[in-house]
Design an enzyme around this catalytic site. Sequence first.
Site, PDB file in Angstrom:
ATOM      1  N   ASP A  32      80.281  70.297  86.183  1.00 37.24           N
ATOM      2  CA  ASP A  32      81.699  70.629  86.021  1.00 37.24           C
ATOM      3  C   ASP A  32      81.888  72.108  86.349  1.00 37.24           C
ATOM      4  O   ASP A  32      80.967  72.914  86.184  1.00 37.24           O
ATOM      5  CB  ASP A  32      82.136  70.345  84.583  1.00 37.24           C
ATOM      6  CG  ASP A  32      83.624  70.096  84.485  1.00 37.24           C
ATOM      7  OD1 ASP A  32      84.017  68.925  84.279  1.00 37.24           O
ATOM      8  OD2 ASP A  32      84.399  71.061  84.618  1.00 37.24           O
ATOM      9  N   THR A  87      93.254  63.698  88.530  1.00 33.29           N
ATOM     10  CA  THR A  87      94.303  63.726  89.557  1.00 33.29           C
ATOM     11  C   THR A  87      95.652  63.766  88.831  1.00 33.29           C
ATOM     12  O   THR A  87      96.378  62.770  88.817  1.00 33.29           O
ATOM     13  CB  THR A  87      94.232  62.479  90.465  1.00 33.29           C
ATOM     14  OG1 THR A  87      94.147  61.300  89.633  1.00 33.29           O
ATOM     15  CG2 THR A  87      93.047  62.509  91.393  1.00 33.29           C
ATOM     16  N   GLU A 150      87.845  53.026  88.190  1.00 32.33           N
ATOM     17  CA  GLU A 150      87.432  52.913  86.794  1.00 32.33           C
ATOM     18  C   GLU A 150      88.608  52.365  85.984  1.00 32.33           C
ATOM     19  O   GLU A 150      89.730  52.801  86.147  1.00 32.33           O
ATOM     20  CB  GLU A 150      87.078  54.341  86.314  1.00 32.33           C
ATOM     21  CG  GLU A 150      86.633  54.428  84.905  1.00 32.33           C
ATOM     22  CD  GLU A 150      85.432  53.547  84.662  1.00 32.33           C
ATOM     23  OE1 GLU A 150      84.411  53.729  85.323  1.00 32.33           O
ATOM     24  OE2 GLU A 150      85.534  52.671  83.780  1.00 32.33           O
ATOM     25  N   LYS A 206      93.383  49.800  91.353  1.00 32.23           N
ATOM     26  CA  LYS A 206      93.564  50.588  90.138  1.00 32.23           C
ATOM     27  C   LYS A 206      95.055  50.816  89.820  1.00 32.23           C
ATOM     28  O   LYS A 206      95.517  50.573  88.704  1.00 32.23           O
ATOM     29  CB  LYS A 206      92.841  51.938  90.279  1.00 32.23           C
ATOM     30  CG  LYS A 206      93.070  52.914  89.158  1.00 32.23           C
ATOM     31  CD  LYS A 206      92.580  52.369  87.833  1.00 32.23           C
ATOM     32  CE  LYS A 206      93.037  53.181  86.663  1.00 32.23           C
ATOM     33  NZ  LYS A 206      92.129  54.212  86.248  1.00 32.23           N
ATOM     34  N   GLY A 259     102.257  56.101  76.993  1.00 36.92           N
ATOM     35  CA  GLY A 259     102.070  57.513  77.336  1.00 36.92           C
ATOM     36  C   GLY A 259     100.638  57.671  77.779  1.00 36.92           C
ATOM     37  O   GLY A 259     100.016  56.730  78.263  1.00 36.92           O
ATOM     38  N   CYS A 262      97.207  58.400  81.951  1.00 41.94           N
ATOM     39  CA  CYS A 262      97.098  57.488  83.105  1.00 41.94           C
ATOM     40  C   CYS A 262      98.392  56.780  83.479  1.00 41.94           C
ATOM     41  O   CYS A 262      98.957  57.036  84.535  1.00 41.94           O
ATOM     42  CB  CYS A 262      96.012  56.447  82.844  1.00 41.94           C
ATOM     43  SG  CYS A 262      94.375  57.158  82.830  1.00 41.94           S
TER      44      CYS A 262
HETATM   45  C1  UDX Z   1      95.064  52.782  80.632  1.00 36.62           C
HETATM   46  C2  UDX Z   1      94.561  51.435  81.176  1.00 36.62           C
HETATM   47  O1  UDX Z   1      94.646  50.428  80.169  1.00 36.62           O
HETATM   48  C3  UDX Z   1      93.134  51.575  81.669  1.00 36.62           C
HETATM   49  O2  UDX Z   1      92.671  50.365  82.218  1.00 36.62           O
HETATM   50  C4  UDX Z   1      93.083  52.685  82.709  1.00 36.62           C
HETATM   51  O3  UDX Z   1      91.753  52.884  83.147  1.00 36.62           O
HETATM   52  C5  UDX Z   1      93.638  53.981  82.136  1.00 36.62           C
HETATM   53  O4  UDX Z   1      94.950  53.767  81.631  1.00 36.62           O
HETATM   54  P1  UDX Z   1      94.707  54.117  78.342  1.00 36.62           P
HETATM   55  O5  UDX Z   1      95.533  55.223  78.928  1.00 36.62           O
HETATM   56  O6  UDX Z   1      93.449  54.468  77.612  1.00 36.62           O
HETATM   57  O7  UDX Z   1      94.270  53.096  79.487  1.00 36.62           O
HETATM   58  O8  UDX Z   1      95.659  53.348  77.329  1.00 36.62           O
HETATM   59  P2  UDX Z   1      96.213  51.860  77.103  1.00 36.62           P
HETATM   60  O9  UDX Z   1      95.407  51.191  76.070  1.00 36.62           O
HETATM   61  O10 UDX Z   1      96.423  51.162  78.384  1.00 36.62           O
HETATM   62  O11 UDX Z   1      97.633  52.233  76.457  1.00 36.62           O
HETATM   63  C6  UDX Z   1      98.590  52.982  77.191  1.00 36.62           C
HETATM   64  C7  UDX Z   1      99.832  53.229  76.401  1.00 36.62           C
HETATM   65  O12 UDX Z   1     100.575  52.033  76.255  1.00 36.62           O
HETATM   66  C8  UDX Z   1      99.616  53.768  74.987  1.00 36.62           C
HETATM   67  O13 UDX Z   1     100.553  54.808  74.747  1.00 36.62           O
HETATM   68  C9  UDX Z   1      99.903  52.570  74.091  1.00 36.62           C
HETATM   69  O14 UDX Z   1     100.379  52.941  72.839  1.00 36.62           O
HETATM   70  C10 UDX Z   1     100.977  51.855  74.903  1.00 36.62           C
HETATM   71  N1  UDX Z   1     101.068  50.406  74.657  1.00 36.62           N
HETATM   72  C11 UDX Z   1     100.008  49.598  74.925  1.00 36.62           C
HETATM   73  C12 UDX Z   1     102.244  49.864  74.160  1.00 36.62           C
HETATM   74  O15 UDX Z   1     103.234  50.577  73.905  1.00 36.62           O
HETATM   75  N2  UDX Z   1     102.312  48.516  73.951  1.00 36.62           N
HETATM   76  C13 UDX Z   1     101.286  47.676  74.224  1.00 36.62           C
HETATM   77  O16 UDX Z   1     101.438  46.464  74.005  1.00 36.62           O
HETATM   78  C14 UDX Z   1     100.082  48.234  74.718  1.00 36.62           C
END
Ligand code: UDX
Length: 437
Positions: A32, A87, A150, A206, A259, A262
């Site tokens: 890094d 990114t 990923e 993705k 939020g 990602c």
């Molecule tokens: C996400 C994707 O799921 C993952 O596959 C990718 O690699 C990266 O982005 P992550 O950001 O860790 O992963 O969170 P995730 O579990 O997807 O939740 C995203 C947001 O959606 C959170 O703020 C969560 O609170 C919200 N959410 C999720 C809801 O509001 N309702 C739901 O039913 C599910």
Amino acid sequence: MTLKISVIGTGYLGATHAACMSSLGFEVIGIDVDPAKIESLAAGTIPFYEPGLQELLQSELASGRLSFSADFNTIKDCDVHFICVGTPQVKDGLAADLTYVFGALRSIAPIIKDGSLVVGKSTVPVGTAAKMREELLTVNPSTDLAWNPEFLREGFAVEDTLKPNRLVVGVTNDRAEEILREVYAKSLTEETPWVVADLPTAELVKVAANSFLATKISFINAMAEICEAAGGDVTVLAKAIGYDPRIGSRFLQAGIGFGGGCLPKDIRAFMARSQELGAQQALEFLREIDSINLRARTRMIDLVRKDLSEDLRGKKIAVLGAAFKPDSDDVRDSPALDIAVQIQGAGALVTVHDPKAIENAAKRFPTLGFAESIEECVAGADLVLHLTEWKIYREIDPTALIKLVANAIVIDGRNALDRDKWRNAGWKFRALGRSNI
Ligand code: UDX
């Protein structure tokens, strides 16, 4: 001979990937440009919260297979180089900032050994991989570049990396696929689906997956708006439609929306890219997905005003949750924190609690009030907001908590609390998308 692997970028994705690759028996070097991050990881401390990762990092460091360095020369004789840098959204638009991916490529291209394979894991706009490959081959034609998106979720990063539900590889020839088969041999013996694609399709998988997930969440939040208008209950509606296996019950949790680092930036970058490709019409719907998502935050604030008063000045509001989701200390684009900040901006006195994310939240918004315990957070509150569904909040005893507040009103922004339990304890209970009578 076992492959030697380098991981460029040791943030969330890279630190997890490096520790997991080491646990599969490979010799791994994490690199890094941030020396503080490297120092922390080399000492066995991950600079963020992720269940199980710290333990894995420590055991892999102890095994001697895993090391970290800020010196790019240490990766010279690695066979495979995973690019795991961020990114983020650009400051002046919706697109993704590719400075770090190209920066990483340009740092390694002149020094990596002949025949080695560079593998991109970062989420990038479609077309980036081909451009990177061309640039890499100009510097060293004996090397190659593949794409291996990923899908890990925060909170389940180790599990998702070691036991992925699918592996997707974007390659331009059989040799690159063979090398990646060797890297993921263990997953393949466990019959993890293996999808071979061209470079653009691998990049698109993705963003398509994240767009679909975002759409599912915004769909149920749109239904929540309709339920509110019509006097229905979105939690019952979600349960009922989720029994249809074509729909499925996951990602239908209505509330204050998505939020994190990602989903929001990925759908925006996808829209920006579709415009460059002249195919913007195909993704027009994502604009609406984004709007529904942001509207959920406003609707939450509307409920606060409806229940307390239009004028929020001087009102004491307790906010339970700051992280963008439970089991994470990540506050990037956190709906919970955004709501807390907006309410504070309207003059309320806001105190935020979170079991893991207070430090990150305080760094971003130092003027918010923070509390170490739930009790301290709700003391004398006029209203309690539940904004991140941590297990400890579901386990709250509402009968005990009611004694601490000035006004027993709770609004559940995640539809995760037991409404009957809170009502029976004497609370006025409100939630997004449920008939709030
Ligand atoms: C996400 C994707 O799921 C993952 O596959 C990718 O690699 C990266 O982005 P992550 O950001 O860790 O992963 O969170 P995730 O579990 O997807 O939740 C995203 C947001 O959606 C959170 O703020 C969560 O609170 C919200 N959410 C999720 C809801 O509001 N309702 C739901 O039913 C599910």
